[in-house]
Design a protein around this motif. Structure first.
Motif, PDB file in Angstrom:
ATOM      1  N   ASN A   1      -1.673  -8.831   5.582  1.00 40.31           N
ATOM      2  CA  ASN A   1      -2.388  -7.940   6.499  1.00 40.31           C
ATOM      3  C   ASN A   1      -3.887  -8.032   6.270  1.00 40.31           C
ATOM      4  OD1 ASN A   1      -0.293  -5.632   7.779  1.00 40.31           O
ATOM      5  ND2 ASN A   1       0.465  -6.820   6.057  1.00 40.31           N
TER       6      ASN A   1
ATOM      7  N   ASP B   1       5.946  -2.288  12.411  1.00 38.37           N
ATOM      8  CA  ASP B   1       5.427  -1.459  11.331  1.00 38.37           C
ATOM      9  C   ASP B   1       6.177  -0.149  11.532  1.00 38.37           C
ATOM     10  OD1 ASP B   1       3.639  -3.373  10.527  1.00 38.37           O
ATOM     11  OD2 ASP B   1       1.867  -2.096  10.677  1.00 38.37           O
TER      12      ASP B   1
ATOM     13  N   TRP C   1      -4.697  -6.097  12.631  1.00 36.30           N
ATOM     14  CA  TRP C   1      -4.883  -4.810  13.287  1.00 36.30           C
ATOM     15  C   TRP C   1      -6.376  -4.518  13.281  1.00 36.30           C
ATOM     16  CZ3 TRP C   1      -6.993  -0.168  11.276  1.00 36.30           C
ATOM     17  CH2 TRP C   1      -7.120   0.828  12.253  1.00 36.30           C
TER      18      TRP C   1
ATOM     19  N   GLU D   1      -1.405  -6.238  16.234  1.00 37.56           N
ATOM     20  CA  GLU D   1      -0.895  -4.852  16.253  1.00 37.56           C
ATOM     21  C   GLU D   1      -1.779  -3.990  17.136  1.00 37.56           C
ATOM     22  OE1 GLU D   1      -0.632  -3.348  12.265  1.00 37.56           O
ATOM     23  OE2 GLU D   1      -0.265  -1.291  12.877  1.00 37.56           O
TER      24      GLU D   1
ATOM     25  N   LYS E   1      -2.843  -0.060  18.797  1.00 39.75           N
ATOM     26  CA  LYS E   1      -2.860   1.372  18.453  1.00 39.75           C
ATOM     27  C   LYS E   1      -3.715   2.066  19.496  1.00 39.75           C
ATOM     28  CE  LYS E   1      -4.377   4.366  14.652  1.00 39.75           C
ATOM     29  NZ  LYS E   1      -4.454   4.492  13.188  1.00 39.75           N
TER      30      LYS E   1
ATOM     31  N   HIS F   1      -1.974  -6.505   1.598  1.00 40.26           N
ATOM     32  CA  HIS F   1      -3.117  -6.094   2.419  1.00 40.26           C
ATOM     33  C   HIS F   1      -4.370  -6.575   1.688  1.00 40.26           C
ATOM     34  CE1 HIS F   1      -4.945  -3.777   5.577  1.00 40.26           C
ATOM     35  NE2 HIS F   1      -3.827  -3.163   5.882  1.00 40.26           N
TER      36      HIS F   1
ATOM     37  N   TRP G   1       0.827  -1.217   0.000  1.00 40.70           N
ATOM     38  CA  TRP G   1       0.000   0.000   0.000  1.00 40.70           C
ATOM     39  C   TRP G   1       0.862   1.270   0.000  1.00 40.70           C
ATOM     40  CZ3 TRP G   1       0.462  -3.768   3.606  1.00 40.70           C
ATOM     41  CH2 TRP G   1       0.919  -3.444   4.879  1.00 40.70           C
TER      42      TRP G   1
ATOM     43  N   PHE H   1     -11.639  -3.175   8.689  1.00 43.92           N
ATOM     44  CA  PHE H   1     -11.973  -1.802   9.081  1.00 43.92           C
ATOM     45  C   PHE H   1     -12.623  -0.971   7.974  1.00 43.92           C
ATOM     46  CE2 PHE H   1      -8.066  -0.328   7.026  1.00 43.92           C
ATOM     47  CZ  PHE H   1      -7.132  -1.335   7.268  1.00 43.92           C
TER      48      PHE H   1
ATOM     49  N   ASP I   1       3.857  -0.923  15.864  1.00 44.47           N
ATOM     50  CA  ASP I   1       3.844   0.141  14.856  1.00 44.47           C
ATOM     51  C   ASP I   1       4.358   1.380  15.585  1.00 44.47           C
ATOM     52  OD1 ASP I   1       2.923   2.448  13.368  1.00 44.47           O
ATOM     53  OD2 ASP I   1       1.671   1.099  12.193  1.00 44.47           O
TER      54      ASP I   1
ATOM     55  N   TRP J   1      -7.295  -5.216  -0.509  1.00 42.42           N
ATOM     56  CA  TRP J   1      -6.707  -4.304  -1.498  1.00 42.42           C
ATOM     57  C   TRP J   1      -5.888  -5.078  -2.547  1.00 42.42           C
ATOM     58  CZ3 TRP J   1      -4.308  -0.864   2.917  1.00 42.42           C
ATOM     59  CH2 TRP J   1      -5.339  -0.184   3.580  1.00 42.42           C
TER      60      TRP J   1
ATOM     61  N   ASP K   1      -0.757   9.401  14.284  1.00 39.80           N
ATOM     62  CA  ASP K   1      -0.298   8.243  13.501  1.00 39.80           C
ATOM     63  C   ASP K   1       0.047   8.770  12.106  1.00 39.80           C
ATOM     64  OD1 ASP K   1       0.227   5.718  12.564  1.00 39.80           O
ATOM     65  OD2 ASP K   1      -1.871   5.150  12.335  1.00 39.80           O
TER      66      ASP K   1
HETATM   67  C1  PSV Z   1      -3.465   1.119  11.190  1.00 38.00           C
HETATM   68  O1  PSV Z   1      -3.292   2.483  11.413  1.00 38.00           O
HETATM   69  C2  PSV Z   1      -2.301   0.523  10.420  1.00 38.00           C
HETATM   70  O2  PSV Z   1      -1.094   0.895  11.001  1.00 38.00           O
HETATM   71  C3  PSV Z   1      -2.410  -0.984  10.303  1.00 38.00           C
HETATM   72  O3  PSV Z   1      -1.144  -1.567  10.192  1.00 38.00           O
HETATM   73  C4  PSV Z   1      -3.140  -1.134   9.037  1.00 38.00           C
HETATM   74  O4  PSV Z   1      -3.119  -2.411   8.496  1.00 38.00           O
HETATM   75  C5  PSV Z   1      -2.415  -0.099   8.204  1.00 38.00           C
HETATM   76  O5  PSV Z   1      -2.275   0.993   9.092  1.00 38.00           O
HETATM   77  C6  PSV Z   1      -3.155   0.253   6.979  1.00 38.00           C
HETATM   78  O6  PSV Z   1      -2.675   1.411   6.391  1.00 38.00           O
END
Ligand code: PSV
Ligand code: MN
Length: 395
Positions: free
Chosen positions: A92, A241, A139, A179, A181, A65, A21, A96, A214, A68, A249
């Motif tokens: 991935n 990440d 995630w 992951e 956040k 991902h 991505w 979401f 991340d 996608w 972020d």
């Molecule tokens: C979420 O903010 C994230 O860091 C996760 O890794 C998602 O898979 C990724 O961003 C998607 O851009």
């Protein structure tokens, strides 16, 4: 082996994974600025990864991902990548971007929605098997916006139950990365908000469930290197990440805002790798860590940005490898605060670029991959070849 050649060898062997991505158009929630030459499908993303791999020599795997990067035949995509010297890295999952996930996915109150999310991640396990990938990454955007909206423990129970259902479907010797956040898109609470949550959930799920750090997913001032050290000691650091941030972020290039923090993270990894006898768990864990970039290049050209990021990580790692660990331990046990800090800071202040340039030269690579890329015809060639069609994005 001299410390210089040890550093050179370690850095030219460091494997770095780039995100599919990151090659597509992505940006902020306000605007995505399209660029010429952006890949239109996963095959063209793999071609871009192959270019980065060719110039840097160390970034030879690409994370996918889903959905996608969905294709009809994943083994064909993997073969296409292999022919270009690229490996398929982490798969991935994406729970979401579907209407059904308004109140969450694996933690959702409804069984049907949880079922749908589980099925999606099971599909990711299957894709991992078809592409030879060994990592499935989860995630979750799950959380709530208002106090009282849902019950923390009930949601955590659903999370553990669903991940336990997915876990046996991992490929043989495959690993599940969870992951965390701390906020966003949910603003009151996030179900996997920090490393402690991710770690304890992983411990309920299975030995090969590990935490993904991340670097952009922490509150300002968080000591990320300490988190890394704890996860290593528990044998639960799956991978990174990598990106950099100033406020939220931000998904900026790794090492672009706070290269000293990146160095301190690398220092923990280097120390763990050296601790074979004193901490075999951390030692083994440090050797399996995946270094992935999770970045977004909205206003800067994408391939040069990915190449710069790879170089930033190599520089931080090289500096960390220059720390005299024996002297550091002596200073620490003697309680010599200033000397211990000087040893670290001196390594950080060393200009490792000439060392890396000559190591690359010896390996038959361009001494400066970024400059070599800009001097090449790649940017023009990609833009000319990729006219028409729909450029890949994150929708
Ligand atoms: C979420 O903010 C994230 O860091 C996760 O890794 C998602 O898979 C990724 O961003 C998607 O851009
Ligand atoms: Mn991420």
């Amino acid at each position: 082996m001299s410390s210089q050649s040890r550093v050179a060898a370690a850095v030219t062997e460091l494997e770095i994974e780039t995100p599919s991505w990151g090659y597509g158009n992505s940006g902020t929630r306000f605007k995505v600025f399209p660029q010429p030459g952006v890949p239109r499908d996963p095959f063209e993303k793999v071609e871009d990864a192959a270019i980065v791999g060719r110039f840097t020599g160390v970034a030879r795997s690409i994370a996918l991902h889903i959905p996608w990067d969905r294709v009809d035949d994943f083994s064909m995509l993997a073969a296409f990548a292999r022919e270009r010297g690229v490996r398929i890295g982490g798969i991935n999952s994406n729970t979401f971007q579907d209407e059904d996930y308004k109140l969450g996915s694996l933690c959702h109150p409804s069984f049907e929605v949880r079922r749908k999310a589980v099925d999606h991640i099971l599909e990711c396990c299957d894709i991992a098997r078809q592409t030879g990938s060994t990592v499935v990454k989860v995630w979750l955007a799950d959380g709530s916006n208002y106090p009282g909206q849902d019950d923390f423990r009930a949601r955590r129970r659903r999370l553990i139950e669903t991940l336990r259902e997915i876990y046996p479907a991992l490929p043989e010797n495959g690993r599940m990365f969870l992951e965390y956040k701390f906020y966003e898109p949910a603003f009151y609470h996030t179900d996997v908000q920090d490393w402690g949550q991710a770690l304890t959930v992983c411990q309920h799920v299975g030995e090969r469930a590990q935490v993904c750090v991340d670097t952009g997913h922490h509150a300002m001032g968080t000591n990320i290197e300490q988190i890394v050290s704890i996860l290593l000691q528990e044998g639960r650091l799956g991978g990174f990440d990598l990106n950099d941030k100033k406020y939220g972020d931000d998904d900026l290039m790794v090492g672009s805002i706070d290269p000293y923090q990146l160095f301190r993270i690398c220092h923990e990894l280097v120390k763990a790798q050296a601790d074979q006898l004193t901490d075999p768990v951390a030692h083994a864990n440090a050797r399996e860590v995946v270094y992935m970039l999770d970045q977004c290049h909205n206003i800067e050209p994408k391939l040069p940005a990915v190449i710069r990021s790879v170089m930033n990580l190599q520089e931080a790692m090289a500096k960390a490898l220059l720390v005299d660990l024996d002297a550091l331990r002596q200073a620490q046990s003697a309680g010599d605060v200033l000397e211990a800090n000087r040893l670290l800071k001196d390594a950080y202040d060393t200009d490792v670029r000439p060392l890396l340039a000559s190591a690359r030269g010896l390996a038959g690579l361009p001494e400066d991959p970024y400059v070599a890329y800009l001097a090449s015809d790649e940017e023009r060639r990609r833009a000319a070849a990729r006219v028409g069609g729909v450029a890949a994005g994150w929708q």
